[in-house]
Design a protein around this motif. Structure first.
Motif, PDB file in Angstrom:
ATOM      1  N   SER A 135      12.717  22.086 -54.498  1.00 51.55           N
ATOM      2  CA  SER A 135      11.513  21.922 -54.445  1.00 51.55           C
ATOM      3  C   SER A 135      10.481  22.870 -54.004  1.00 51.55           C
ATOM      4  CB  SER A 135      10.907  20.374 -53.606  1.00 51.55           C
ATOM      5  OG  SER A 135       9.717  20.019 -53.799  1.00 51.55           O
ATOM      6  N   ALA A 136       9.773  22.602 -52.960  1.00 51.96           N
ATOM      7  CA  ALA A 136       8.466  23.751 -52.389  1.00 51.96           C
ATOM      8  C   ALA A 136       9.428  24.897 -52.245  1.00 51.96           C
ATOM      9  CB  ALA A 136       7.841  23.204 -51.350  1.00 51.96           C
ATOM     10  N   TYR A 137      10.443  24.925 -51.467  1.00 48.34           N
ATOM     11  CA  TYR A 137      11.445  26.102 -51.099  1.00 48.34           C
ATOM     12  C   TYR A 137      11.518  26.961 -51.984  1.00 48.34           C
ATOM     13  CZ  TYR A 137      15.491  28.734 -50.678  1.00 48.34           C
ATOM     14  OH  TYR A 137      16.562  29.736 -50.616  1.00 48.34           O
ATOM     15  N   THR A 138      12.163  26.112 -53.115  1.00 50.26           N
ATOM     16  CA  THR A 138      12.410  27.163 -54.410  1.00 50.26           C
ATOM     17  C   THR A 138      11.329  27.628 -55.049  1.00 50.26           C
ATOM     18  OG1 THR A 138      14.394  25.786 -54.886  1.00 50.26           O
ATOM     19  CG2 THR A 138      13.566  26.968 -56.776  1.00 50.26           C
ATOM     20  N   TYR A 139      10.343  26.741 -55.435  1.00 47.25           N
ATOM     21  CA  TYR A 139       9.146  27.336 -55.858  1.00 47.25           C
ATOM     22  C   TYR A 139       8.308  28.401 -55.157  1.00 47.25           C
ATOM     23  CZ  TYR A 139       9.594  22.699 -57.890  1.00 47.25           C
ATOM     24  OH  TYR A 139       9.856  21.394 -58.507  1.00 47.25           O
ATOM     25  N   GLY A 140       8.142  28.478 -53.882  1.00 45.58           N
ATOM     26  CA  GLY A 140       7.790  29.301 -53.133  1.00 45.58           C
ATOM     27  C   GLY A 140       8.538  30.674 -53.048  1.00 45.58           C
ATOM     28  N   TYR A 141       9.812  30.576 -53.059  1.00 48.98           N
ATOM     29  CA  TYR A 141      10.851  31.618 -53.269  1.00 48.98           C
ATOM     30  C   TYR A 141      10.600  32.349 -54.699  1.00 48.98           C
ATOM     31  CZ  TYR A 141      15.335  33.914 -52.224  1.00 48.98           C
ATOM     32  OH  TYR A 141      16.467  34.756 -51.810  1.00 48.98           O
ATOM     33  N   ALA A 142      10.487  31.627 -55.582  1.00 46.64           N
ATOM     34  CA  ALA A 142      10.212  32.449 -56.948  1.00 46.64           C
ATOM     35  C   ALA A 142       8.877  33.080 -57.067  1.00 46.64           C
ATOM     36  CB  ALA A 142      10.385  31.173 -57.989  1.00 46.64           C
ATOM     37  N   VAL A 143       7.907  32.892 -56.316  1.00 41.34           N
ATOM     38  CA  VAL A 143       6.607  33.424 -56.724  1.00 41.34           C
ATOM     39  C   VAL A 143       5.982  34.278 -55.656  1.00 41.34           C
ATOM     40  CG1 VAL A 143       4.165  32.683 -57.152  1.00 41.34           C
ATOM     41  CG2 VAL A 143       5.895  31.230 -58.000  1.00 41.34           C
ATOM     42  N   LEU A 144       6.404  33.545 -54.351  1.00 42.65           N
ATOM     43  CA  LEU A 144       5.801  34.400 -53.300  1.00 42.65           C
ATOM     44  C   LEU A 144       6.761  35.101 -52.408  1.00 42.65           C
ATOM     45  CD1 LEU A 144       3.492  31.646 -51.722  1.00 42.65           C
ATOM     46  CD2 LEU A 144       2.912  33.377 -53.356  1.00 42.65           C
ATOM     47  N   GLY A 145       8.025  34.957 -52.630  1.00 48.34           N
ATOM     48  CA  GLY A 145       9.014  35.944 -51.999  1.00 48.34           C
ATOM     49  C   GLY A 145      10.100  34.948 -51.027  1.00 48.34           C
ATOM     50  N   GLU A 146      11.138  35.565 -50.631  1.00 50.91           N
ATOM     51  CA  GLU A 146      12.004  35.068 -49.849  1.00 50.91           C
ATOM     52  C   GLU A 146      11.573  34.469 -48.467  1.00 50.91           C
ATOM     53  OE1 GLU A 146      16.344  36.621 -49.734  1.00 50.91           O
ATOM     54  OE2 GLU A 146      15.437  37.442 -47.682  1.00 50.91           O
ATOM     55  N   PHE A 147      10.950  35.259 -47.839  1.00 46.87           N
ATOM     56  CA  PHE A 147      10.491  34.699 -46.542  1.00 46.87           C
ATOM     57  C   PHE A 147       9.503  33.697 -46.409  1.00 46.87           C
ATOM     58  CE2 PHE A 147       7.383  35.287 -42.827  1.00 46.87           C
ATOM     59  CZ  PHE A 147       8.609  35.168 -41.831  1.00 46.87           C
ATOM     60  N   ALA A 148       8.361  33.626 -47.359  1.00 46.30           N
ATOM     61  CA  ALA A 148       7.640  32.366 -47.696  1.00 46.30           C
ATOM     62  C   ALA A 148       8.442  31.249 -48.089  1.00 46.30           C
ATOM     63  CB  ALA A 148       6.671  32.788 -48.472  1.00 46.30           C
ATOM     64  N   GLY A 149       9.346  31.604 -48.878  1.00 49.35           N
ATOM     65  CA  GLY A 149      10.146  30.446 -49.290  1.00 49.35           C
ATOM     66  C   GLY A 149      11.043  29.773 -47.918  1.00 49.35           C
ATOM     67  N   TRP A 150      11.542  30.994 -47.240  1.00 46.83           N
ATOM     68  CA  TRP A 150      12.346  30.382 -46.092  1.00 46.83           C
ATOM     69  C   TRP A 150      11.723  29.566 -45.102  1.00 46.83           C
ATOM     70  CZ3 TRP A 150      16.613  29.607 -43.456  1.00 46.83           C
ATOM     71  CH2 TRP A 150      16.587  29.364 -42.085  1.00 46.83           C
ATOM     72  N   ILE A 151      10.347  29.966 -44.904  1.00 52.46           N
ATOM     73  CA  ILE A 151       9.536  29.308 -43.938  1.00 52.46           C
ATOM     74  C   ILE A 151       9.216  27.890 -44.139  1.00 52.46           C
ATOM     75  CG2 ILE A 151       7.001  29.233 -42.939  1.00 52.46           C
ATOM     76  CD1 ILE A 151       9.172  31.246 -41.550  1.00 52.46           C
ATOM     77  N   ILE A 152       8.767  27.606 -45.781  1.00 53.45           N
ATOM     78  CA  ILE A 152       8.463  26.385 -46.334  1.00 53.45           C
ATOM     79  C   ILE A 152       9.840  25.696 -45.990  1.00 53.45           C
ATOM     80  CG2 ILE A 152       7.891  24.710 -48.195  1.00 53.45           C
ATOM     81  CD1 ILE A 152       5.601  26.186 -46.440  1.00 53.45           C
ATOM     82  N   GLY A 153      11.031  26.079 -46.451  1.00 57.05           N
ATOM     83  CA  GLY A 153      12.432  25.321 -46.572  1.00 57.05           C
ATOM     84  C   GLY A 153      12.647  24.815 -45.111  1.00 57.05           C
ATOM     85  N   TRP A 154      12.331  25.867 -44.006  1.00 58.49           N
ATOM     86  CA  TRP A 154      12.924  25.483 -42.795  1.00 58.49           C
ATOM     87  C   TRP A 154      11.931  24.539 -42.230  1.00 58.49           C
ATOM     88  CZ3 TRP A 154      16.444  26.352 -39.413  1.00 58.49           C
ATOM     89  CH2 TRP A 154      16.385  26.304 -38.104  1.00 58.49           C
ATOM     90  N   ASP A 155      10.488  24.481 -42.602  1.00 53.54           N
ATOM     91  CA  ASP A 155       9.605  23.442 -41.983  1.00 53.54           C
ATOM     92  C   ASP A 155       9.932  21.920 -42.575  1.00 53.54           C
ATOM     93  OD1 ASP A 155       8.156  25.377 -40.846  1.00 53.54           O
ATOM     94  OD2 ASP A 155       6.636  25.538 -42.399  1.00 53.54           O
ATOM     95  N   LEU A 156      10.523  22.238 -43.999  1.00 51.82           N
ATOM     96  CA  LEU A 156      10.798  20.768 -44.466  1.00 51.82           C
ATOM     97  C   LEU A 156      12.125  19.991 -44.143  1.00 51.82           C
ATOM     98  CD1 LEU A 156       9.666  21.479 -48.272  1.00 51.82           C
ATOM     99  CD2 LEU A 156       8.409  20.165 -46.622  1.00 51.82           C
ATOM    100  N   LEU A 157      13.013  20.944 -43.686  1.00 50.85           N
ATOM    101  CA  LEU A 157      14.093  20.270 -43.064  1.00 50.85           C
ATOM    102  C   LEU A 157      13.965  19.440 -41.950  1.00 50.85           C
ATOM    103  CD1 LEU A 157      16.754  23.310 -42.943  1.00 50.85           C
ATOM    104  CD2 LEU A 157      17.011  21.261 -43.877  1.00 50.85           C
ATOM    105  N   LEU A 158      12.952  19.897 -41.037  1.00 48.84           N
ATOM    106  CA  LEU A 158      12.462  19.323 -39.917  1.00 48.84           C
ATOM    107  C   LEU A 158      11.543  17.880 -40.261  1.00 48.84           C
ATOM    108  CD1 LEU A 158      12.264  18.815 -36.740  1.00 48.84           C
ATOM    109  CD2 LEU A 158      10.187  20.186 -36.972  1.00 48.84           C
ATOM    110  N   GLU A 159      10.729  18.217 -41.069  1.00 51.34           N
ATOM    111  CA  GLU A 159       9.749  17.033 -41.537  1.00 51.34           C
ATOM    112  C   GLU A 159      10.544  15.905 -42.269  1.00 51.34           C
ATOM    113  OE1 GLU A 159       6.692  17.439 -41.322  1.00 51.34           O
ATOM    114  OE2 GLU A 159       7.108  19.110 -39.916  1.00 51.34           O
ATOM    115  N   TYR A 160      11.507  16.160 -43.230  1.00 59.08           N
ATOM    116  CA  TYR A 160      12.296  15.108 -43.991  1.00 59.08           C
ATOM    117  C   TYR A 160      13.090  14.319 -42.896  1.00 59.08           C
ATOM    118  CZ  TYR A 160      10.594  16.932 -48.395  1.00 59.08           C
ATOM    119  OH  TYR A 160      10.273  17.185 -49.789  1.00 59.08           O
ATOM    120  N   ALA A 161      13.554  15.076 -42.108  1.00 59.62           N
ATOM    121  CA  ALA A 161      14.547  14.350 -41.003  1.00 59.62           C
ATOM    122  C   ALA A 161      13.486  13.543 -40.155  1.00 59.62           C
ATOM    123  CB  ALA A 161      15.539  15.196 -40.180  1.00 59.62           C
ATOM    124  N   LEU A 162      12.550  14.097 -39.655  1.00 60.14           N
ATOM    125  CA  LEU A 162      11.533  12.999 -38.824  1.00 60.14           C
ATOM    126  C   LEU A 162      10.780  11.952 -39.515  1.00 60.14           C
ATOM    127  CD1 LEU A 162      10.089  15.744 -36.497  1.00 60.14           C
ATOM    128  CD2 LEU A 162      12.036  14.236 -35.875  1.00 60.14           C
TER     129      LEU A 162
END
Length: 478
Positions: A94-121
Motif C-alpha cells: 500500500s502506501a509504503y510501496t507507492y511512496g517507495y516507487a515515486v519518492l524513494g526508499e527513505f520516504a517509503g521506509w518512514i511511511i511503512g514504519w509509521d503504519l506498522l505502529l498505526e495498524y497495530a494500535l
C-alpha cells in the motif's frame, strides 16, 4: 555511494508492474466484493459503535457529524489517490510501496514504519471497544466478568487486564495466519451483519429523535469540531487496508480502485445518518461510554434493540480488527521482502500461503496493547501516522503525474493537482488538531525508525545489494 543517493533510490513503477505477475507465495483468492468487504470492515466499526459517542460527548457535541464530514473530505481526496496507485502498482504494501516507487526508499521506509505502529494500535483500540460491547451484553445477561478482567490497569478501580480484548486479538490473528480464503469469507459474512446493524440503528432510532437535542449544535466551538475530526479520522480510512492485499486479489488492477471508492462511499453515508440519530435520541453528554450506541438505546427504553445491536456490533467490530491486522502484517511483509527489515519476516508459510510470521508477531503486540492500555491512551496515537501516509500518497500522485503524464493508468485521479492538494491540506489541518502528547510519542517512534533504517535497512535493502552486485560485476569485467 552517497547518503542522499541511498535515501532517494527507488524502483521504477515499470519494474514493479513487471514483477507483479512474478511474485509467488501468496494465493490470489479475493474478488471485488471480498476486497470491498475488507475496506468496509476497516472503515465501519469503532467509528459508529464507539467513537461517535465519545467524540460527541467530549469534543464536538452534535456537530460530530461535521467532524466526520471534515475527516471524510480529507479521506475522499486521499481515496482517489489510493485508487490510482492501487491500479497502477498492484503490489502488497500500500502506501509504503507507492511512496517507495515515486519518492524513494527513505520516504517509503518512514511511511511503512509509521503504519506498522498505526495498524497495530488501531486494532488494539478496536479490540478494547469490542470488549466494551461484549461486557455490556454479558452484564445484560447477568454474567459479568470478574472486575480484574474488565479493563486495563488504571481504567477503573480493581481492573488489571482487559481479557476479552486479548482473546479476540489472538483469535483473529490465528485466523489470518492459517488461511486467507477462510478469513476473507468470515470477514465478508460479518461485514454484511455490520451493514445490517448500522441500518438498523438508523431505522430503530429515527422515531425517537428530538431535534432540540441538537442545540447547542457546536458546544465546543470550531476547534472542538476539528479536534473531533482528527480523532475520528482513523474510522474513515480503512480502504487503504484492502490495497495491502493486492497480491491476493484475482484482478487487482480492475478491482482495487473500485473497492476503494465503493467502501468509502457506503461507509460515509452510514456515518452521517448514525451521527444525527445518536445525538438526537439522547443528550450528547451521556455518550462518553465504551458502548455508547447500546447505552443510548437502553436509555430510551429499548433494551431489546440494545441486545440486538450489541450482538451485531460485536460481529462488526471484529471485522475492523481483521482488516487492521491483515494490513499491518502485509506492510511488515513488504518491508522485509525489500530488505529494510530482516528477511526472516518475509517467509510465506508453505502450506497456508500466508505471511504467518508477521501476522503472529503483530497479533501478539496488539493483544498486549489492548490488554494493558486504556482506550483513550491508545486512541491518541493511532491517527498521525496514517495522516502522514495520506500526505505522501497525495504528493506522490501529483509528482508521478508530472513525471510520467502518459503512463497507462487503470484509474485516474480527477482534477490533479487540485484533489491531491485538498488531501494534503486537510491532512495537515487534522494533524494540527491532534493532542500535543501525540506529537511527542510519534517523534519517539520516528527516531526509533531512523535508527533501524540507518543501522540495518539502508545497508540490507534489495536495491542496495543489487547496485553493489552490479558494481562488482562491472569491476570484474573491467
Amino acid at each position: 555511494m552517497s547518503l542522499w543517493t541511498d535515501m532517494t533510490r527507488r524502483k521504477s513503477v515499470a519494474a514493479m508492474q513487471q514483477e507483479t505477475g512474478e511474485r509467488s507465495g501468496l494465493r490470489r483468492v479475493l474478488g471485488l466484493w471480498q476486497l470491498t468487504a475488507i475496506g468496509l470492515g476497516g472503515i465501519i466499526g469503532v467509528g459508529i459503535f464507539v467513537l461517535t459517542g465519545t467524540v460527541a460527548a467530549t469534543q464536538a457535541g452534535p456537530a460530530v457529524v461535521l467532524s466526520f464530514l471534515l475527516a471524510g473530505i480529507a479521506s475522499g481526496a486521499a481515496a482517489l489517490c489510493y485508487a490510482e496507485f492501487s491500479g497502477l502498482i498492484p503490489v502488497s504494501g500500500s502506501a509504503y510501496t507507492y511512496g517507495y516507487a515515486v519518492l524513494g526508499e527513505f520516504a517509503g521506509w518512514i511511511i511503512g514504519w509509521d503504519l506498522l505502529l498505526e495498524y497495530a494500535l488501531i486494532a488494539a483500540v478496536v479490540a478494547v471497544g469490542w470488549s466494551g460491547y461484549v461486557q455490556a451484553l454479558l452484564d445484560a445477561m447477568g454474567l459479568p466478568l470478574p472486575v480484574w478482567a474488565q479493563g486495563a490497569y488504571g481504567s477503573a478501580p480493581g481492573r488489571l487486564f482487559n481479557l476479552p480484548a486479548v482473546v479476540i486479538s489472538l483469535l483473529i490473528t490465528t485466523l489470518l495466519a492459517t488461511r486467507m480464503q477462510w478469513g476473507a469469507r468470515f470477514n465478508t459474512a460479518i461485514v454484511a451483519i455490520k451493514i445490517a446493524a448500522a441500518a438498523g440503528i438508523v431505522i430503530a432510532g429515527a422515531a425517537y429523535v428530538k431535534p432540540e437535542r441538537w442545540h447547542p449544535f457546536m458546544p465546543f466551538g470550531v476547534h472542538g469540531v476539528v479536534t473531533g475530526a482528527a480523532v475520528v479520522f482513523f474510522a474513515v480510512f480503512g480502504y487503504d487496508m484492502l490495497t495491502t492485499a493486492a497480491e491476493e486479489s484475482r484482478n487487482p488492477q480492475r478491482d482495487l480502485p473500485r473497492a476503494v471508492l465503493l467502501s468509502l462511499g457506503i461507509a460515509m453515508a452510514l456515518y452521517f445518518a448514525i451521527c444525527l440519530v445518536l445525538t438526537g435520541i439522547v443528550p450528547y453528554t451521556t455518550l462518553n461510554t465504551p458502548a455508547p450506541v447500546a447505552g443510548a438505546f437502553t436509555a430510551i427504553g429499548l433494551p431489546q434493540v440494545m441486545v440486538a445491536i450489541s450482538l451485531a456490533s460485536i460481529c462488526g467490530i471484529t471485522s475492523v480488527i481483521f482488516a487492521n491486522l491483515l494490513a499491518g502484517a502485509r506492510i511488515w511483509f513488504a518491508l522485509s521482502r525489500d530488505g529494510l527489515l530482516p528477511g526472516w519476516f518475509a517467509k510465506v508459510h508453505p502450506r497456508w500461503h500466508t505471511p504467518h510470521r508477521t501476522t503472529l508477531l503483530l497479533g501478539a503486540v496488539t493483544a498486549i496493547a489492548s490488554g494493558m492500555f486504556p482506550l483513550d491512551e491508545l486512541a491518541k496515537l493511532v491517527n498521525i501516522g496514517v495522516l502522514c501516509a495520506f500526505i505522501v500518497i497525495c504528493t506522490a500522485v501529483a509528482v508521478l503525474r508530472r513525471r510520467h503524464p502518459d503512463m497507462t493508468r487503470p484509474f485516474r485521479t480527477p482534477l490533479v493537482p487540485l484533489v491531491p492538494l485538498i488531501g494534503v491540506g486537510f491532512s495537515c489541518w487534522l494533524i494540527w488538531g491532534l493532542p500535543t502528547i501525540t506529537y511527542w510519542r510519534f517523534t519517539l517512534w520516528l527516531l526509533l525508525g531512523l535508527l533501524v533504517y540507518f543501522a540495518y535497512g539502508r545497508h540490507h535493502s534489495r536495491l542496495s545489494t543489487s547496485v553493489e552486485s552490479a558494481a562488482s560485476v562491472h569491476e570484474s569485467a573491467s
